[in-house]
Design a protein around this motif. Structure first.
Motif, PDB file in Angstrom:
ATOM      1  N   SER A  74      97.559  50.432 118.511  1.00 53.07           N
ATOM      2  CA  SER A  74      96.703  51.873 119.989  1.00 53.07           C
ATOM      3  C   SER A  74      96.131  52.795 119.686  1.00 53.07           C
ATOM      4  CB  SER A  74      98.211  52.293 120.250  1.00 53.07           C
ATOM      5  OG  SER A  74      97.715  52.881 121.756  1.00 53.07           O
ATOM      6  N   ILE A  75      95.968  54.004 118.700  1.00 51.70           N
ATOM      7  CA  ILE A  75      95.331  54.668 118.234  1.00 51.70           C
ATOM      8  C   ILE A  75      94.619  54.613 117.717  1.00 51.70           C
ATOM      9  CG2 ILE A  75      97.590  56.758 118.963  1.00 51.70           C
ATOM     10  CD1 ILE A  75      96.811  57.230 115.640  1.00 51.70           C
ATOM     11  N   ILE A  76      94.410  53.480 116.585  1.00 49.56           N
ATOM     12  CA  ILE A  76      93.165  53.038 115.962  1.00 49.56           C
ATOM     13  C   ILE A  76      92.029  52.507 116.600  1.00 49.56           C
ATOM     14  CG2 ILE A  76      92.465  52.422 113.862  1.00 49.56           C
ATOM     15  CD1 ILE A  76      94.583  52.355 112.767  1.00 49.56           C
ATOM     16  N   VAL A  77      90.821  52.924 116.971  1.00 47.72           N
ATOM     17  CA  VAL A  77      89.911  53.143 117.183  1.00 47.72           C
ATOM     18  C   VAL A  77      89.540  50.939 117.011  1.00 47.72           C
ATOM     19  CG1 VAL A  77      86.975  52.889 118.034  1.00 47.72           C
ATOM     20  CG2 VAL A  77      89.053  55.095 118.092  1.00 47.72           C
ATOM     21  N   GLU A  78      89.128  51.019 115.809  1.00 47.00           N
ATOM     22  CA  GLU A  78      88.605  49.404 115.608  1.00 47.00           C
ATOM     23  C   GLU A  78      89.840  49.178 115.843  1.00 47.00           C
ATOM     24  OE1 GLU A  78      86.163  48.320 111.544  1.00 47.00           O
ATOM     25  OE2 GLU A  78      86.337  50.484 111.935  1.00 47.00           O
ATOM     26  N   ASN A  79      89.492  48.026 116.036  1.00 41.76           N
ATOM     27  CA  ASN A  79      90.500  46.990 116.903  1.00 41.76           C
ATOM     28  C   ASN A  79      90.917  45.891 115.539  1.00 41.76           C
ATOM     29  OD1 ASN A  79      90.747  47.418 119.384  1.00 41.76           O
ATOM     30  ND2 ASN A  79      89.530  46.296 120.424  1.00 41.76           N
ATOM     31  N   ASN A  80      89.843  45.829 114.939  1.00 40.52           N
ATOM     32  CA  ASN A  80      89.901  44.560 113.593  1.00 40.52           C
ATOM     33  C   ASN A  80      90.977  45.382 112.320  1.00 40.52           C
ATOM     34  OD1 ASN A  80      87.416  46.130 112.876  1.00 40.52           O
ATOM     35  ND2 ASN A  80      87.256  44.793 111.934  1.00 40.52           N
ATOM     36  N   ILE A  81      91.793  46.502 112.676  1.00 41.50           N
ATOM     37  CA  ILE A  81      92.264  47.339 111.687  1.00 41.50           C
ATOM     38  C   ILE A  81      93.780  46.340 111.578  1.00 41.50           C
ATOM     39  CG2 ILE A  81      92.946  49.297 110.422  1.00 41.50           C
ATOM     40  CD1 ILE A  81      89.874  50.666 111.387  1.00 41.50           C
ATOM     41  N   ASN A  82      94.877  45.737 110.729  1.00 44.81           N
ATOM     42  CA  ASN A  82      95.924  46.166 111.243  1.00 44.81           C
ATOM     43  C   ASN A  82      97.089  46.500 110.600  1.00 44.81           C
ATOM     44  OD1 ASN A  82      98.796  45.158 110.807  1.00 44.81           O
ATOM     45  ND2 ASN A  82      98.117  42.755 109.243  1.00 44.81           N
ATOM     46  N   PRO A  83      97.048  47.520 111.066  1.00 39.99           N
ATOM     47  CA  PRO A  83      98.125  48.795 109.998  1.00 39.99           C
ATOM     48  C   PRO A  83      99.149  47.936 108.549  1.00 39.99           C
ATOM     49  CG  PRO A  83      98.449  48.301 112.522  1.00 39.99           C
ATOM     50  CD  PRO A  83      98.307  47.994 112.073  1.00 39.99           C
ATOM     51  N   ASP A  84      99.887  47.041 108.711  1.00 43.53           N
ATOM     52  CA  ASP A  84      99.986  46.696 107.889  1.00 43.53           C
ATOM     53  C   ASP A  84      99.224  46.463 106.921  1.00 43.53           C
ATOM     54  OD1 ASP A  84     102.860  45.973 108.571  1.00 43.53           O
ATOM     55  OD2 ASP A  84     102.033  43.889 108.589  1.00 43.53           O
ATOM     56  N   SER A  85      97.779  46.550 106.956  1.00 47.03           N
ATOM     57  CA  SER A  85      96.985  46.034 105.565  1.00 47.03           C
ATOM     58  C   SER A  85      96.493  48.002 105.133  1.00 47.03           C
ATOM     59  CB  SER A  85      95.796  45.855 105.748  1.00 47.03           C
ATOM     60  OG  SER A  85      94.674  46.300 106.899  1.00 47.03           O
ATOM     61  N   LEU A  86      96.698  48.860 105.351  1.00 43.27           N
ATOM     62  CA  LEU A  86      96.507  49.452 105.286  1.00 43.27           C
ATOM     63  C   LEU A  86      97.452  50.560 104.394  1.00 43.27           C
ATOM     64  CD1 LEU A  86      96.448  51.701 108.790  1.00 43.27           C
ATOM     65  CD2 LEU A  86      94.729  51.838 107.480  1.00 43.27           C
ATOM     66  N   LEU A  87      96.079  51.261 102.995  1.00 41.92           N
ATOM     67  CA  LEU A  87      97.457  52.098 102.191  1.00 41.92           C
ATOM     68  C   LEU A  87      98.272  53.299 102.577  1.00 41.92           C
ATOM     69  CD1 LEU A  87      94.518  52.088  99.185  1.00 41.92           C
ATOM     70  CD2 LEU A  87      96.129  50.716 100.021  1.00 41.92           C
ATOM     71  N   VAL A  88      99.265  53.034 102.084  1.00 46.10           N
ATOM     72  CA  VAL A  88     100.111  53.997 102.451  1.00 46.10           C
ATOM     73  C   VAL A  88     100.181  55.543 102.426  1.00 46.10           C
ATOM     74  CG1 VAL A  88     102.281  55.122 101.775  1.00 46.10           C
ATOM     75  CG2 VAL A  88     102.650  52.934 101.541  1.00 46.10           C
ATOM     76  N   GLY A  89      99.314  55.655 102.110  1.00 44.30           N
ATOM     77  CA  GLY A  89      98.554  57.588 101.676  1.00 44.30           C
ATOM     78  C   GLY A  89      97.854  57.770 103.082  1.00 44.30           C
ATOM     79  N   ASP A  90      96.846  56.374 103.145  1.00 42.44           N
ATOM     80  CA  ASP A  90      96.222  56.592 104.326  1.00 42.44           C
ATOM     81  C   ASP A  90      96.663  56.362 105.765  1.00 42.44           C
ATOM     82  OD1 ASP A  90      93.968  56.755 102.832  1.00 42.44           O
ATOM     83  OD2 ASP A  90      93.090  54.585 103.432  1.00 42.44           O
ATOM     84  N   ARG A  91      97.934  55.757 105.404  1.00 40.96           N
ATOM     85  CA  ARG A  91      98.729  55.644 107.493  1.00 40.96           C
ATOM     86  C   ARG A  91      99.661  56.433 107.395  1.00 40.96           C
ATOM     87  NH1 ARG A  91     101.680  50.578 108.519  1.00 40.96           N
ATOM     88  NH2 ARG A  91     103.637  51.578 109.091  1.00 40.96           N
ATOM     89  N   ASN A  92     100.039  57.547 106.804  1.00 45.00           N
ATOM     90  CA  ASN A  92     100.517  59.276 106.250  1.00 45.00           C
ATOM     91  C   ASN A  92      99.200  60.109 106.883  1.00 45.00           C
ATOM     92  OD1 ASN A  92     102.897  57.940 105.069  1.00 45.00           O
ATOM     93  ND2 ASN A  92     102.505  58.989 103.063  1.00 45.00           N
ATOM     94  N   ALA A  93      97.949  59.714 106.242  1.00 41.17           N
ATOM     95  CA  ALA A  93      96.911  60.733 107.266  1.00 41.17           C
ATOM     96  C   ALA A  93      96.790  60.659 108.535  1.00 41.17           C
ATOM     97  CB  ALA A  93      95.718  60.453 106.384  1.00 41.17           C
ATOM     98  N   ILE A  94      96.943  59.256 108.532  1.00 45.01           N
ATOM     99  CA  ILE A  94      96.620  59.140 110.262  1.00 45.01           C
ATOM    100  C   ILE A  94      98.460  59.884 111.625  1.00 45.01           C
ATOM    101  CG2 ILE A  94      96.321  56.451 111.883  1.00 45.01           C
ATOM    102  CD1 ILE A  94      94.977  55.307 109.352  1.00 45.01           C
TER     103      ILE A  94
END
Length: 268
Positions: A74-94
């Motif tokens: 919901s919060i990531i502006v770019e629609n084609n980014i799958n949260p599952d594909s994010l590296l754990v550290g990047d998920r944490n930062a977001i």
């Protein structure tokens, strides 16, 4: 809500949700070329709104473990980014950036002093957490080589075995949680470390055979296991979840791990 116009008509009020760019610990270095965040140092997110609070307070989403993924989507502006594909550290930062926009940088928790074990109130400043960019330059004396495809080669000191490890994504993190829950459901002994190693290791001495990897994990000396986990932690881009702590009871001072409790996204 309508607002009157000079001509006497009315038009609906329009509000734009503010956004911000979050620095990614990975700097986009470890995503494949096909990923939207490949070589992207930041990601744009929307500020948390009542809509995201609905997600976080949905009993069904929380029970199914889907609340955080839905929040990220919901919060990531770019629609084609799958949260599952994010590296754990990047998920944490977001997630930390989102928590700051939603509830502020102050994160009040109960902390246990490592010296006198007293429990005290501790207010963590989320804006003061450091970012670790990772990579083999930060290997901290471990024998690590970056392969250039999001994996790292680690030579273990006792067995002299060469192990390839990958950076875990949200998908891997969820798979680890499922594996641990299955063990608990079947009343098997806890195996947090070995299950984590199964997620991290992609090859042993060049062999990607799952049986070879699991056989090695079952016999890896504790010294090498600890060495591997420490080496992995040093190269993983992430947010350093530690902050300066002072005990009111015994005057102890030092760096203390910041626990992520229910108060993080569900403050009272």
């Amino acid at each position: 809500v309508d607002v009157a116009t000079p001509s006497g008509g009315a038009q609906p009020l329009s509000f734009a949700v503010p956004t911000q760019h979050v620095d990614l610990p990975s700097r986009g270095r470890y995503y494949p070329e096909t990923h939207p965040l490949h070589n992207q140092e930041t990601v744009e997110i929307r500020f948390m709104t009542a809509r995201e609070e609905d997600i976080l307070t949905s009993p069904s989403l929380v029970k199914k473990g889907l609340a955080i993924d839905r929040l990220l989507k919901s919060i990531i502006v770019e629609n084609n980014i799958n949260p599952d594909s994010l590296l754990v550290g990047d998920r944490n930062a977001i997630l930390i950036a989102s928590r700051i926009t939603g509830y502020g940088a102050e994160y009040p928790i109960k902390a246990t002093c490592p010296s006198c074990t007293a429990t005290t109130d501790w207010v963590v400043d989320l804006e003061g957490l450091d970012t670790i960019t990772g990579g083999d330059d930060n290997a901290q004396g471990h024998d690590v080589t970056e392969n250039g495809n999001g994996t790292f080669e680690v030579t273990l000191p006792k067995t002299n075995v060469s192990v390839t490890v990958k950076l875990m994504t949200g998908k891997d993190e969820k798979a680890l949680g499922v594996a641990l829950q299955k063990r608990k459901k079947h009343k098997l002994h806890e195996a947090n470390l070995t299950e984590q190693l199964k997620m991290m290791i992609t090859s042993v001495n060049g062999s990607e055979n799952i049986s070879d990897i699991r056989n090695f994990i079952n016999v890896i000396p504790a010294f090498d296991s600890r060495y591997l986990r420490n080496a992995y932690t040093s190269v993983v881009p992430n947010v350093e979840m530690k902050q300066h702590f002072e005990c009111e009871e015994c005057s102890y001072e030092g760096q203390l791990e910041v626990p992520l409790t229910a108060e993080f996204f569900w403050p009272k």
